[in-house]
Design a protein around this motif. Structure first.
Motif, PDB file in Angstrom:
ATOM      1  N   GLU A 137       0.828  -1.206   0.000  1.00 21.07           N
ATOM      2  CA  GLU A 137       0.000   0.000   0.000  1.00 21.07           C
ATOM      3  C   GLU A 137       0.864   1.258   0.000  1.00 21.07           C
ATOM      4  OE1 GLU A 137      -3.329   0.105  -0.388  1.00 21.07           O
ATOM      5  OE2 GLU A 137      -3.202  -2.068  -0.590  1.00 21.07           O
ATOM      6  N   LYS A 140       2.154   1.812  -3.527  1.00 17.66           N
ATOM      7  CA  LYS A 140       1.096   2.337  -4.396  1.00 17.66           C
ATOM      8  C   LYS A 140       0.885   3.823  -4.131  1.00 17.66           C
ATOM      9  CE  LYS A 140      -1.666  -1.864  -5.001  1.00 17.66           C
ATOM     10  NZ  LYS A 140      -2.948  -2.484  -4.679  1.00 17.66           N
ATOM     11  N   LEU A 141       0.847   4.190  -2.847  1.00 23.99           N
ATOM     12  CA  LEU A 141       0.651   5.587  -2.478  1.00 23.99           C
ATOM     13  C   LEU A 141       1.814   6.434  -2.983  1.00 23.99           C
ATOM     14  CD1 LEU A 141      -1.057   7.678  -1.030  1.00 23.99           C
ATOM     15  CD2 LEU A 141       0.115   7.108   1.088  1.00 23.99           C
ATOM     16  N   ASP A 143       3.706   5.786  -5.591  1.00 30.07           N
ATOM     17  CA  ASP A 143       3.559   5.902  -7.045  1.00 30.07           C
ATOM     18  C   ASP A 143       2.530   6.971  -7.416  1.00 30.07           C
ATOM     19  OD1 ASP A 143       5.406   3.875  -7.323  1.00 30.07           O
ATOM     20  OD2 ASP A 143       3.914   2.297  -7.737  1.00 30.07           O
ATOM     21  N   ILE A 144       1.418   7.002  -6.688  1.00 31.52           N
ATOM     22  CA  ILE A 144       0.368   7.983  -6.959  1.00 31.52           C
ATOM     23  C   ILE A 144       0.892   9.389  -6.711  1.00 31.52           C
ATOM     24  CG2 ILE A 144      -1.872   8.864  -6.188  1.00 31.52           C
ATOM     25  CD1 ILE A 144      -2.652   5.904  -5.678  1.00 31.52           C
ATOM     26  N   LEU A 145       1.610   9.584  -5.606  1.00 31.18           N
ATOM     27  CA  LEU A 145       2.158  10.901  -5.301  1.00 31.18           C
ATOM     28  C   LEU A 145       3.175  11.340  -6.372  1.00 31.18           C
ATOM     29  CD1 LEU A 145       2.612  10.659  -1.426  1.00 31.18           C
ATOM     30  CD2 LEU A 145       0.990  12.081  -2.673  1.00 31.18           C
ATOM     31  N   GLU A 146       3.985  10.413  -6.849  1.00 24.86           N
ATOM     32  CA  GLU A 146       4.942  10.735  -7.912  1.00 24.86           C
ATOM     33  C   GLU A 146       4.223  11.189  -9.169  1.00 24.86           C
ATOM     34  OE1 GLU A 146       7.871   7.719  -8.759  1.00 24.86           O
ATOM     35  OE2 GLU A 146       8.296   7.473  -6.616  1.00 24.86           O
ATOM     36  N   GLN A 147       3.146  10.504  -9.503  1.00 27.44           N
ATOM     37  CA  GLN A 147       2.383  10.874 -10.708  1.00 27.44           C
ATOM     38  C   GLN A 147       1.753  12.255 -10.540  1.00 27.44           C
ATOM     39  OE1 GLN A 147      -0.472   7.805 -11.433  1.00 27.44           O
ATOM     40  NE2 GLN A 147       1.030   6.329 -12.181  1.00 27.44           N
ATOM     41  N   LEU A 148       1.254  12.541  -9.357  1.00 23.55           N
ATOM     42  CA  LEU A 148       0.644  13.848  -9.121  1.00 23.55           C
ATOM     43  C   LEU A 148       1.667  14.976  -9.200  1.00 23.55           C
ATOM     44  CD1 LEU A 148      -1.829  13.037  -6.203  1.00 23.55           C
ATOM     45  CD2 LEU A 148      -2.422  13.617  -8.551  1.00 23.55           C
TER      46      LEU A 148
END
Length: 152
Positions: A137, A140-141, A143-148
């Protein structure tokens, strides 16, 4: 606060119907619209508001069990000190029976439930919670922050 305002407030506390309470306190007022408007105005009067609040708090305090009272009751059940009345039917011969009431202490089930509730209150029991997948988890979090941020 005037005597009529006190009568209004006491009547209002009966059923929280301001129009009816106003008519009791001021019986000469016959029109509903006038009684409703004046009752509404009286409910905003500082003295009347304060008196009603105090009385409601008093009623609440008298009728509502506090935490200490609940804990004392559960303790008395746990210790077998409380009693309740039960109706029992006894045979008296010739196919006849008779009902009577008798005092009875708490059952083992009641005592166990009281112990359970007290144990929960004092955090005597802890449930072990197993957490799995935490690392996945976090990734995943991340990765999401990097994309943002626009990094990925």
């Amino acid at each position: 606060m005037t005597e009529k305002q006190k009568i209004f407030a006491d009547e209002y506390l009966i059923d929280l119907n301001a129009t009816r309470a106003y008519r009791v306190a001021y019986p000469s007022v016959k029109k509903d619209e006038v009684a409703r408007a004046n009752a509404s105005r009286l409910l905003t009067n500082a003295n009347v508001k304060k008196y009603i609040s105090e009385q409601l708090e008093k009623i609440h305090s008298q009728k509502t069990a506090d935490a200490q009272e609940v804990i004392e009751y559960l303790t008395s059940v746990l210790r077998g000190e409380s009693t309740s009345q039960e109706i029992v039917v006894e045979g008296i011969g010739d196919g006849m029976s008779e009902a009577r009431t008798m005092e009875k202490g708490p059952s083992e089930k009641d005592r166990l439930k009281a112990a359970e509730l007290l144990g929960k209150r004092y955090s005597l029991f802890t449930d072990k919670v197993e957490v799995s997948g935490l690392e996945e988890e976090k990734k995943k979090l991340g990765d999401i922050l990097e994309q943002l941020r626009g990094d990925g």
